[in-house]
Write an enzyme that holds these catalytic residues in place. Structure first.
Site, PDB file in Angstrom:
ATOM      1  N   HIS A  35      34.343  68.545  39.854  1.00  0.00           N
ATOM      2  CA  HIS A  35      33.837  67.854  41.046  1.00  0.00           C
ATOM      3  C   HIS A  35      34.054  68.738  42.260  1.00  0.00           C
ATOM      4  O   HIS A  35      35.164  68.864  42.751  1.00  0.00           O
ATOM      5  CB  HIS A  35      34.551  66.513  41.213  1.00  0.00           C
ATOM      6  CG  HIS A  35      34.398  65.621  40.022  1.00  0.00           C
ATOM      7  ND1 HIS A  35      35.166  65.751  38.885  1.00  0.00           N
ATOM      8  CD2 HIS A  35      33.544  64.594  39.776  1.00  0.00           C
ATOM      9  CE1 HIS A  35      34.797  64.847  37.995  1.00  0.00           C
ATOM     10  NE2 HIS A  35      33.819  64.133  38.509  1.00  0.00           N
ATOM     11  N   GLY A 163      35.741  55.555  46.606  1.00  0.00           N
ATOM     12  CA  GLY A 163      35.964  54.874  45.328  1.00  0.00           C
ATOM     13  C   GLY A 163      37.333  54.211  45.283  1.00  0.00           C
ATOM     14  O   GLY A 163      37.464  53.062  44.852  1.00  0.00           O
ATOM     15  N   HIS A 265      28.630  65.390  44.654  1.00  0.00           N
ATOM     16  CA  HIS A 265      29.849  64.826  44.059  1.00  0.00           C
ATOM     17  C   HIS A 265      30.336  65.642  42.862  1.00  0.00           C
ATOM     18  O   HIS A 265      31.524  65.837  42.665  1.00  0.00           O
ATOM     19  CB  HIS A 265      29.588  63.374  43.625  1.00  0.00           C
ATOM     20  CG  HIS A 265      30.660  62.809  42.757  1.00  0.00           C
ATOM     21  ND1 HIS A 265      31.745  62.135  43.258  1.00  0.00           N
ATOM     22  CD2 HIS A 265      30.820  62.843  41.403  1.00  0.00           C
ATOM     23  CE1 HIS A 265      32.528  61.769  42.249  1.00  0.00           C
ATOM     24  NE2 HIS A 265      31.988  62.190  41.118  1.00  0.00           N
ATOM     25  N   GLU A 414      49.403  41.641  40.130  1.00  0.00           N
ATOM     26  CA  GLU A 414      49.967  42.256  38.925  1.00  0.00           C
ATOM     27  C   GLU A 414      49.634  43.742  38.838  1.00  0.00           C
ATOM     28  O   GLU A 414      50.470  44.569  38.451  1.00  0.00           O
ATOM     29  CB  GLU A 414      49.455  41.537  37.669  1.00  0.00           C
ATOM     30  CG  GLU A 414      49.835  40.064  37.580  1.00  0.00           C
ATOM     31  CD  GLU A 414      48.957  39.155  38.424  1.00  0.00           C
ATOM     32  OE1 GLU A 414      47.890  39.611  38.908  1.00  0.00           O
ATOM     33  OE2 GLU A 414      49.335  37.972  38.618  1.00  0.00           O
ATOM     34  N   ASP A 472      50.156  24.799  29.362  1.00  0.00           N
ATOM     35  CA  ASP A 472      49.263  25.537  30.259  1.00  0.00           C
ATOM     36  C   ASP A 472      47.990  25.983  29.550  1.00  0.00           C
ATOM     37  O   ASP A 472      46.997  26.338  30.195  1.00  0.00           O
ATOM     38  CB  ASP A 472      49.974  26.743  30.889  1.00  0.00           C
ATOM     39  CG  ASP A 472      50.666  26.372  32.196  1.00  0.00           C
ATOM     40  OD1 ASP A 472      50.341  25.305  32.761  1.00  0.00           O
ATOM     41  OD2 ASP A 472      51.532  27.137  32.644  1.00  0.00           O
ATOM     42  N   HIS A 476      46.465  30.841  29.425  1.00  0.00           N
ATOM     43  CA  HIS A 476      47.782  31.427  29.679  1.00  0.00           C
ATOM     44  C   HIS A 476      48.487  31.875  28.399  1.00  0.00           C
ATOM     45  O   HIS A 476      49.586  32.413  28.471  1.00  0.00           O
ATOM     46  CB  HIS A 476      48.672  30.412  30.407  1.00  0.00           C
ATOM     47  CG  HIS A 476      48.324  30.247  31.854  1.00  0.00           C
ATOM     48  ND1 HIS A 476      47.037  30.004  32.286  1.00  0.00           N
ATOM     49  CD2 HIS A 476      49.088  30.312  32.976  1.00  0.00           C
ATOM     50  CE1 HIS A 476      47.034  29.914  33.614  1.00  0.00           C
ATOM     51  NE2 HIS A 476      48.268  30.097  34.048  1.00  0.00           N
TER      52      HIS A 476
END
Ligand SMILES: Cc1ncc(C[n+]2csc(CCOP(=O)(O)OP(=O)(O)O)c2C)c(N)n1
Ligand SMILES: [Mg+2]
Length: 673
Positions: A35, A163, A265, A414, A472, A476
């Site tokens: 690149h 990006g 790019h 997370e 749940d 889950h």
């Protein structure tokens, strides 16, 4: 772009930046891939950063108090390789540049932390670098609070592209950095408005400046080809108490026919166009040749930090001996001497009291004895602290006014949490662990994979590890997640059966130097199955005989976690009918696979029929069921082959036939009874 004007405005700067551009063109031409556009566009920003601001000593890339430089836009790897070669990095020689992307070269397609010391983190999956950087900056704050400004006082610089900023994880990272006022984090955005498919407007109209401001950042907008503006903006960013984003307006593939287009790019290998670009740059030397005066100027930049490094060594030497030893021990990832004895004593106490608790609770009980003697642990959870049981009494909460706090409320992030934990581990001095539900390993997965690739011992505490979480329901309830984690190279997946195995799993996780660990922990209470105290860490062998057959061994039952209890019940039933049954607990398949063959054969001898019990999919079990050659044993599996359901856990186990009775029935069918 008026290249001639840029050249004449500041020829010395121009030539240094042109060296990056020329090396990039040559290396990518030789490799016939890579690149080009990004390094050519960001060469000015990087040159000013390295020349005027970045604290580093090219002869000692691992100096603890260096500024961290993270190339989040990892596809632009020739930017960092050019910089490292130019400043005189010992690893990135001209030969390495000439062998860019070739087998055996350190100059891999994307920068790899495990190949080059000066590469702080592996990047390429867009967004990871910027998310790692938040962990780097947090680690710096924690270490500074602990050891003082005279030995820990550095910045984290990131180059991120469109990006990186478009990836969702960037918002998780930006939100965290803003909330925690990580003032020493400085992001340089390569604002070139180009991605692979075209201009950014094809898919996005986010006002990035407003987005960063809204998340609590200090933001500046500059011309990314004007060295004076770049210098001033970085200086201002360093003064800000907030994290800083500098929007650097740049031209991708500056000076090339492909400038400002998405063609710029990728790999720009057309020789005529290369020659035209070099002529515009005023670059007259042959391929891979940097004029001696320009190389010397770059090498002077590389040695600029040597005096500062030497002064740092002197300051470090003034720390009390025990502080120096503690600092070094944590960076070297050596566990404290007390850890082994602490775990042993804890195991003994558990064997005697035989509590019936969920392994997530067992994990907390272990951490309560470990965290006080292992100050380098930093824990946290993605908004599930009370469920993951990750917080212990002694930790304190990391915050703007308590940088020494060792517990982090990561929020519902997370992916960001996991990437930032990797950043902390890469920064050094810290052993991060963090929790969420096992099912949401999906959300953490890109960072879990990179932890394994990068060889950092991040610990992922994943509770609620099966249908055993109950009501749940299937959204889950992990079913395929153990298999996914186990299929990842260089990852230990622990699913302990009780508190003793949980403590043993933690001991392995916290002494590992190059392998991340996933701890799959139950929501529901489990009996203590290890009722005989053994000082040896049996879980470290991955699998072991928990209960042997009485009489002739006809059956081997294997199980992990909450299903070990079921295996033991099935054994009782089979033994009462005179069918000799061994139970093997298998808390970590990867460690079992690492044992020598004779041990594996002793635990799993040929002959008896085998049944494995695990409330997950069968994938991954066949090696242990059928035999290492895939056909030696009669075998069956008790587990899941569909999603779960919403109901109390006991009813679900009965509904999905994960019971001692179902196990006995499968054993009898295999024995032809
Ligand atoms: C997570 C992820 N998705 C997709 C890619 C493939 N990819 C590499 S570079 C790129 C475009 C990035 O655009 P930008 O960051 O603006 O880089 P520039 O084109 O300006 O060099 C894409 C989609 C990737 N590396 N990582
Ligand atoms: Mg771009």
């Amino acid at each position: 772009m008026d290249i001639a004007a840029l050249r004449s405005a500041n020829p010395e700067h121009w030539n240094k930046a042109a060296a990056i551009r020329a090396l990039t063109l040559d290396a990518i031409h030789a490799a016939n891939s890579g690149h080009s556009g990004m390094p050519m566009g960001m060469a000015d920003v990087a040159t000013v950063l390295f020349e005027k601001h970045l604290k580093f000593d090219a002869s000692a890339p691992l100096w603890h108090d260096r500024d961290r430089f993270i190339l989040s836009a990892g596809h632009g790897s020739m930017l960092i390789y050019s910089l490292l070669y130019l400043v005189g990095d010992k690893q990135v020689t001209l030969d390495q540049i000439k062998n860019f992307r070739q087998k055996g070269a350190l100059t891999a397609g994307h920068p790899e932390n495990f190949l080059i010391d000066a590469v702080e983190t592996t990047t390429g999956p867009l967004g990871q670098g910027i998310a790692n950087s938040v962990g780097f900056a947090m680690a710096e704050e924690i270490q500074r609070a602990r050891y003082g400004k005279k030995v820990v006082d550095h910045h984290t610089y990131v180059i991120a592209g469109d990006g990186c900023l478009m990836e969702g994880v960037s918002q998780e990272a930006i939100g965290l950095a803003g909330r925690h006022e990580l003032g020493k984090l400085i992001v340089l955005w390569d604002n070139n408005n180009i991605t692979i498919d075209g201009t950014v407007e094809l898919s996005d109209r986010t006002d990035q400046v407003m987005r960063f401001k809204a998340s609590g950042w200090h933001v500046q907008e500059i011309d990314g080809h004007n060295p004076v503006e770049i210098d001033e903006a970085i200086a201002a960013a360093k003064k800000s108490k907030k994290p800083s984003m500098i929007a650097c307006k740049t031209h991708i593939a500056l000076g090339h026919a492909a400038q400002d287009t998405s063609k710029g790019h990728g790999a720009l290998t057309n020789e005529e166009q290369m020659a035209e670009a070099k002529a515009l740059y005023g670059w007259t030397t042959g391929p891979f040749e940097v004029p001696a005066d320009i190389k010397a100027a770059w090498e002077a930049i590389g040695s600029r930090g040597a005096a500062e490094h030497a002064a740092w060594n002197e300051r470090f030497a003034t720390l009390p001996q025990n502080k120096q030893a503690e600092f070094t021990r944590a960076y070297d990832l050596d566990a404290p001497k007390k850890l082994a004895a602490t775990i042993k004593a804890f195991k003994k106490q558990i064997t005697e009291s035989a509590p019936k608790v969920a392994t997530r609770k067992s994990s907390e009980m272990t951490l309560e004895v470990v965290n006080p003697i292992m100050q380098e642990t930093v824990g946290g959870s993605a908004d599930l602290t009370g469920s993951n049981n990750t917080k212990t009494g002694d930790m304190g909460v990391f915050d703007i006014d308590n940088r020494a706090g060792r517990y982090i409320y990561w929020g519902i992030r997370e992916h960001g949490m996991s990437s930032a934990m990797n950043g902390m581990a890469l920064h050094g001095g810290i052993r991060p662990y963090g929790g969420t539900f096992m099912c949401f390993t999906d959300y953490a997965r890109p960072a879990m994979r990179l932890a394994a690739l990068m060889k950092v011992p991040t610990v992922f505490v994943m509770t609620h590890d099966s249908i055993g979480l109950g009501e749940d329901g299937p959204t889950h309830q992990p079913v395929e997640h153990l298999a996914i984690s186990r299929s990842t190279p260089n990852t230990y997946v622990f699913r302990p059966a009780d508190t003793v195995e949980t403590a043993e799993s933690w001991e392995v996780a916290l002494t590992s130097k190059t392998t991340p660990s996933v701890l799959a922990l139950s929501r529901q209470n489990l009996p203590t199955v290890r009722l005989e105290h053994k000082t040896k860490n049996l879980s470290a062998q991955g699998g072991y005989v928990l209960a042997d057959a009485d009489g002739k061994r006809q059956v081997i039952l294997m199980a992990t976690g909450s299903e070990v209890e079921i295996a033991l019940q099935a054994r009782e039933m089979l033994q009462s009918e005179g069918i000799g049954t061994r139970v093997v607990s298998m808390p970590c398949m990867e460690l079992f696979a690492e044992q020598d063959e004779s041990y594996r054969k002793r635990v799993l001898p040929g002959g008896p029929v085998r049944v494995a019990i695990e409330a997950g999919v069968r994938m991954g079990w066949d090696r242990w069921l059928l035999g290492e050659r895939g056909r030696e044993n009669k075998a069956d599996f008790v587990g899941m082959d569909s999603f779960g359901a919403s109901a109390p856990a006991e009813e679900l186990y009965a509904h999905f036939d994960i019971t001692a009775e179902a196990t006995v029935a499968k054993v009898k069918a295999l024995l032809g009874l």
